[in-house]
Write a protein that holds these residues in place. Structure first.
Motif, short mmCIF file in Angstrom:
data_model
loop_
_atom_site.label_atom_id
_atom_site.label_comp_id
_atom_site.label_asym_id
_atom_site.label_seq_id
_atom_site.Cartn_x
_atom_site.Cartn_y
_atom_site.Cartn_z
N LEU A 87 0.94 -1.34 0.19
CA LEU A 87 -0.12 -0.50 -0.15
C LEU A 87 0.57 1.09 -0.19
CD1 LEU A 87 -2.82 0.43 2.10
CD2 LEU A 87 -1.25 2.96 1.99
N ASP A 88 0.48 2.52 -1.34
CA ASP A 88 1.56 3.68 -1.10
C ASP A 88 0.67 4.64 -0.87
OD1 ASP A 88 2.00 5.83 -2.61
OD2 ASP A 88 3.79 4.77 -2.68
N ILE A 89 1.12 5.66 0.41
CA ILE A 89 0.09 6.50 0.72
C ILE A 89 -0.46 7.43 -0.39
CG2 ILE A 89 -0.34 8.04 2.25
CD1 ILE A 89 -0.74 5.93 3.67
N ASN A 90 0.04 7.90 -1.00
CA ASN A 90 -0.55 8.61 -2.14
C ASN A 90 -0.71 8.18 -3.28
OD1 ASN A 90 1.79 10.56 -1.34
ND2 ASN A 90 3.62 9.58 -2.40
N GLU A 91 -0.65 6.73 -3.57
CA GLU A 91 -1.47 6.13 -4.81
C GLU A 91 -2.84 6.12 -3.66
OE1 GLU A 91 0.20 2.37 -6.22
OE2 GLU A 91 2.20 3.90 -6.87
N ALA A 92 -3.31 5.76 -2.99
CA ALA A 92 -3.95 4.85 -1.63
C ALA A 92 -5.39 6.72 -1.95
CB ALA A 92 -3.23 4.39 -0.74
N GLN A 93 -4.38 7.18 -1.53
CA GLN A 93 -5.37 8.96 -1.70
C GLN A 93 -6.11 9.04 -3.04
OE1 GLN A 93 -3.44 12.29 0.97
NE2 GLN A 93 -1.15 10.82 0.47
N SER A 94 -5.92 7.83 -3.94
CA SER A 94 -6.42 8.99 -4.78
C SER A 94 -7.16 7.27 -5.60
CB SER A 94 -6.03 9.58 -6.03
OG SER A 94 -4.40 8.41 -6.19
N GLY A 95 -6.90 6.05 -4.72
CA GLY A 95 -7.41 5.23 -5.26
C GLY A 95 -8.94 4.35 -5.24
N GLU A 96 -9.35 3.47 -5.43
CA GLU A 96 -10.43 3.59 -4.86
C GLU A 96 -10.82 2.97 -4.23
OE1 GLU A 96 -12.89 0.14 -7.62
OE2 GLU A 96 -11.00 -1.01 -7.21
N ILE A 97 -9.90 2.62 -3.20
CA ILE A 97 -10.47 2.12 -2.05
C ILE A 97 -10.65 3.14 -0.72
CG2 ILE A 97 -7.91 1.82 -1.04
CD1 ILE A 97 -8.75 -0.58 0.30
N PHE A 98 -9.76 4.08 -0.94
CA PHE A 98 -9.96 5.52 -0.12
C PHE A 98 -11.14 6.33 -0.84
CE2 PHE A 98 -6.79 3.50 1.50
CZ PHE A 98 -7.37 3.03 3.23
N PHE A 99 -11.21 6.42 -1.46
CA PHE A 99 -11.77 7.76 -2.41
C PHE A 99 -12.98 6.78 -3.82
CE2 PHE A 99 -11.38 10.98 -5.84
CZ PHE A 99 -12.18 11.61 -5.76
N ASN A 100 -14.32 6.83 -3.47
CA ASN A 100 -15.67 6.75 -3.52
C ASN A 100 -15.87 7.51 -5.27
OD1 ASN A 100 -17.77 5.64 -5.20
ND2 ASN A 100 -18.13 4.17 -2.97
N LYS A 101 -15.69 7.45 -6.28
CA LYS A 101 -15.90 8.89 -6.84
C LYS A 101 -17.11 9.13 -6.97
CE LYS A 101 -11.48 8.45 -9.19
NZ LYS A 101 -10.07 7.75 -9.90
N LYS A 102 -18.47 7.39 -6.94
CA LYS A 102 -19.01 7.90 -7.30
C LYS A 102 -20.10 8.52 -6.09
CE LYS A 102 -22.59 4.31 -6.54
NZ LYS A 102 -22.74 3.15 -6.18
N ILE A 103 -19.53 8.87 -5.16
CA ILE A 103 -20.31 9.47 -3.57
C ILE A 103 -20.04 10.97 -4.29
CG2 ILE A 103 -20.30 10.29 -0.98
CD1 ILE A 103 -19.54 7.43 -0.60
N ASP A 104 -18.48 11.33 -4.14
CA ASP A 104 -18.21 12.34 -4.91
C ASP A 104 -18.56 13.22 -6.20
OD1 ASP A 104 -15.97 13.39 -3.08
OD2 ASP A 104 -15.07 13.74 -5.53
N ARG A 105 -19.34 12.35 -6.96
CA ARG A 105 -20.07 13.03 -8.18
C ARG A 105 -21.61 13.03 -7.46
NH1 ARG A 105 -17.54 9.43 -11.12
NH2 ARG A 105 -19.58 7.77 -10.75
N ILE A 106 -21.96 11.95 -6.68
CA ILE A 106 -23.14 12.65 -6.23
C ILE A 106 -23.41 13.83 -5.46
CG2 ILE A 106 -25.38 11.73 -4.38
CD1 ILE A 106 -24.84 9.12 -5.67
N LEU A 107 -22.52 14.41 -4.52
CA LEU A 107 -22.48 15.49 -3.84
C LEU A 107 -22.05 16.93 -4.83
CD1 LEU A 107 -20.35 13.42 -0.63
CD2 LEU A 107 -22.75 14.28 -0.76
N SER A 108 -21.52 16.75 -5.52
CA SER A 108 -20.97 17.68 -6.62
C SER A 108 -22.04 17.89 -7.18
CB SER A 108 -19.67 17.65 -7.26
OG SER A 108 -20.11 16.61 -8.00
N THR A 109 -23.23 17.32 -7.13
CA THR A 109 -24.15 17.99 -8.50
C THR A 109 -25.66 18.60 -7.61
OG1 THR A 109 -25.24 15.48 -7.66
CG2 THR A 109 -24.34 16.01 -9.71
N GLY A 110 -25.10 19.28 -6.35
CA GLY A 110 -26.22 19.85 -5.52
C GLY A 110 -26.80 19.42 -4.21
N PHE A 111 -26.46 18.47 -3.94
CA PHE A 111 -26.60 17.89 -2.38
C PHE A 111 -26.08 18.53 -1.46
CE2 PHE A 111 -26.04 14.64 1.21
CZ PHE A 111 -27.16 14.30 1.18
#
Length: 195
Positions: A49-73
């Motif tokens: 586990l590389d910390i720099n890669e993990a921060q933007s990797g799928e395990i610690f970053f759910n892009k689906k949630i980010d998209r939902i929240l950025s659409t006005g939630f």
């Protein structure tokens, strides 16, 4: 494949990605993250586990949630990305449990042990006994990538973890690792198992 990994329900729950202020809730949250990291790495048979890669990797970053929240939630404090301080808390908890070991002093990369070296050692030694390999020699390559081990759980095991596991067997007097004379790389490493 990421598609066939079964994400826990919390992974799609935005508060899971925000460090909770209540200590009991936070403890359960960190435990959930620990379980997720170990399950994810076991599923993918990954060990680093590389910390720099993990921060933007799928395990610690759910892009689906980010998209939902950025659409006005209307929840500006929520995000689909676990902050670095929370990732570090999860990794420290895993270290305390014996499931990670830091590769470097700066704590940027670690080995993830979703199965302990002693558990791997038991699986390997069970295979050795079942296949009449006691009092014989084999290479570490044969153990981790040979035709005879292709259906074993330890097939494809990371070399670091294999050596650590075989060290457990050495400590119990059940194996002895050695390096072939004139060996230039890890393919020259061997092990003899004892009954």
């Amino acid at each position: 494949m990421a598609e066939d990994f079964e994400w826990p329900w919390q992974y799609n729950f935005p508060p899971f990605f925000t460090l909770q202020p209540n200590l009991d809730t936070r403890s359960k949250q960190i435990e959930g993250w620990c379980d997720l990291v170990l399950s994810y790495y076991k599923h993918h048979k990954s060990y680093i586990l590389d910390i720099n890669e993990a921060q933007s990797g799928e395990i610690f970053f759910n892009k689906k949630i980010d998209r939902i929240l950025s659409t006005g939630f209307n929840a500006s404090h929520l995000t689909g990305k676990l902050p670095l301080n929370a990732i570090n808390l999860v990794l420290e908890e895993l270290r305390l449990k014996g499931n990670i070991e830091w590769e470097d002093k700066r704590k940027q990369r670690c080995y993830v042990m979703w199965r302990t070296p002693d558990e791997w050692a038991s699986l390997i030694f069970k295979w050795v006994q079942e296949n009449g390999m006691t009092d014989t020699v084999c290479t570490l390559f044969e153990l981790r990538a040979g035709d005879d081990t292709v259906n074993e759980e330890f097939y494809g095991i990371d070399m670091w973890m294999l050596k650590k596991s075989l060290s457990q067997l050495e400590a119990k007097g059940k194996a002895q690792m050695f390096e072939a004379p004139n060996a230039t790389d890890e393919s020259g490493l061997g092990v003899k198992f004892f009954s």
